[in-house]
Design a protein around this motif. Structure first.
Motif, PDB file in Angstrom:
ATOM      1  N   UNK A   1      16.879   8.547   9.514  1.00  0.00           N
ATOM      2  CA  UNK A   1      17.963   9.213   8.799  1.00  0.00           C
ATOM      3  C   UNK A   1      18.230   8.625   7.425  1.00  0.00           C
ATOM      4  N   UNK A   2      17.510   7.596   7.037  1.00  0.00           N
ATOM      5  CA  UNK A   2      17.716   7.002   5.729  1.00  0.00           C
ATOM      6  C   UNK A   2      16.387   6.528   5.180  1.00  0.00           C
TER       7      UNK A   2
ATOM      8  N   UNK B   1      18.844   5.880  -5.607  1.00  0.00           N
ATOM      9  CA  UNK B   1      19.914   5.002  -5.114  1.00  0.00           C
ATOM     10  C   UNK B   1      21.119   5.153  -6.019  1.00  0.00           C
ATOM     11  N   UNK B   2      22.301   5.348  -5.452  1.00  0.00           N
ATOM     12  CA  UNK B   2      23.485   5.472  -6.305  1.00  0.00           C
ATOM     13  C   UNK B   2      23.842   4.131  -6.945  1.00  0.00           C
ATOM     14  N   UNK B   3      24.396   4.206  -8.128  1.00  0.00           N
ATOM     15  CA  UNK B   3      24.789   2.996  -8.854  1.00  0.00           C
ATOM     16  C   UNK B   3      26.101   2.479  -8.278  1.00  0.00           C
TER      17      UNK B   3
ATOM     18  N   UNK C   1      24.751   0.771   0.820  1.00  0.00           N
ATOM     19  CA  UNK C   1      23.340   0.676   0.446  1.00  0.00           C
ATOM     20  C   UNK C   1      22.633  -0.374   1.288  1.00  0.00           C
ATOM     21  N   UNK C   2      23.318  -1.456   1.594  1.00  0.00           N
ATOM     22  CA  UNK C   2      22.719  -2.513   2.397  1.00  0.00           C
ATOM     23  C   UNK C   2      22.389  -2.077   3.810  1.00  0.00           C
TER      24      UNK C   2
ATOM     25  N   UNK D   1      24.576   8.578   2.296  1.00  0.00           N
ATOM     26  CA  UNK D   1      25.662   9.540   2.108  1.00  0.00           C
ATOM     27  C   UNK D   1      26.960   8.812   1.756  1.00  0.00           C
ATOM     28  N   UNK D   2      27.295   7.771   2.505  1.00  0.00           N
ATOM     29  CA  UNK D   2      28.508   7.008   2.228  1.00  0.00           C
ATOM     30  C   UNK D   2      28.393   6.284   0.885  1.00  0.00           C
ATOM     31  N   UNK D   3      27.210   5.816   0.550  1.00  0.00           N
ATOM     32  CA  UNK D   3      27.010   5.144  -0.737  1.00  0.00           C
ATOM     33  C   UNK D   3      27.235   6.112  -1.896  1.00  0.00           C
TER      34      UNK D   3
END
Length: 187
Positions: free
Chosen positions: A82-83, A110-112, A144-145, A150-152
């Motif tokens: 899923x990721x 990857x979101x900042x 991210x870790x 989605x949450x990131x």
């Protein structure tokens, strides 16, 4: 049609009996909130399986943490995750490992986390919204870790909005203060 019902005749020597009904006060109002069943009584709710029943044996795979060797372990076919896997070796169809991301994370950036920007607007612009931006940037890093893209993304967008608001509010307050000082000094 029947007439009104009559009580049976009372024999000599018997005393008339008085019957009264008492309502249970616990059931007159709304029912109590739901509480899960006691784990000790689960055998009463769900009877045990019969003697010939057996669950199908399915291999259970655990994802290793960072630094615990190649993923997936040998002998287990790769499955979609899923990721995205970043920096891991994912075997291709020919069995040769190649660095990359899984199919689920293909094409996603990857979101900042905006950590530096959050610290700067906290120090120089607006303390309150800057601290909130710091909290959301930390939440972005944590998501991210653990691989929760989605949450990131959600936390990153909130951080970006708070950093922008803090910056604009700080600029507005600074310009307003300079105008106020100039007006007071020269008028």
């Amino acid at each position: 049609m029947e007439g009104p019902q009559r009580d049976p005749p009372i024999a000599h020597g018997e005393a008339p009996m008085v019957v009264s009904a008492v309502a249970n006060a616990a059931f007159e109002e709304d029912p109590p909130p739901y509480s899960p069943p006691d784990p000790k009584s689960v055998h009463l709710l769900y009877p045990p399986f019969h003697a010939g029943f057996s669950l199908p044996q399915v291999p259970v795979t655990y994802q290793p943490g960072p630094g615990h060797g190649a993923f997936p372990p040998q002998g287990i076919p790769p499955a979609p995750l899923p990721y995205a896997l970043r920096g891991c070796f994912v075997p291709q169809n020919d069995g040769e490992p190649s660095a990359g991301t899984s199919a689920a994370g293909h094409g996603q950036r990857r979101p900042k986390d905006y950590m530096v920007e959050s610290v700067l607007v906290t120090i120089f612009c607006c303390l309150l919204t800057g601290v909130i931006a710091l909290v959301y940037s930390h939440e972005t890093r944590a998501a991210l870790g653990r691989g929760d893209m989605a949450q990131a993304n959600v936390a990153s967008k909130k951080t970006q909005s708070l950093v922008l608001f803090s910056l604009l509010f700080g600029l507005f307050a600074s310009i307003t203060w300079v105008v106020y000082v100039l007006v007071v000094l020269y008028l």
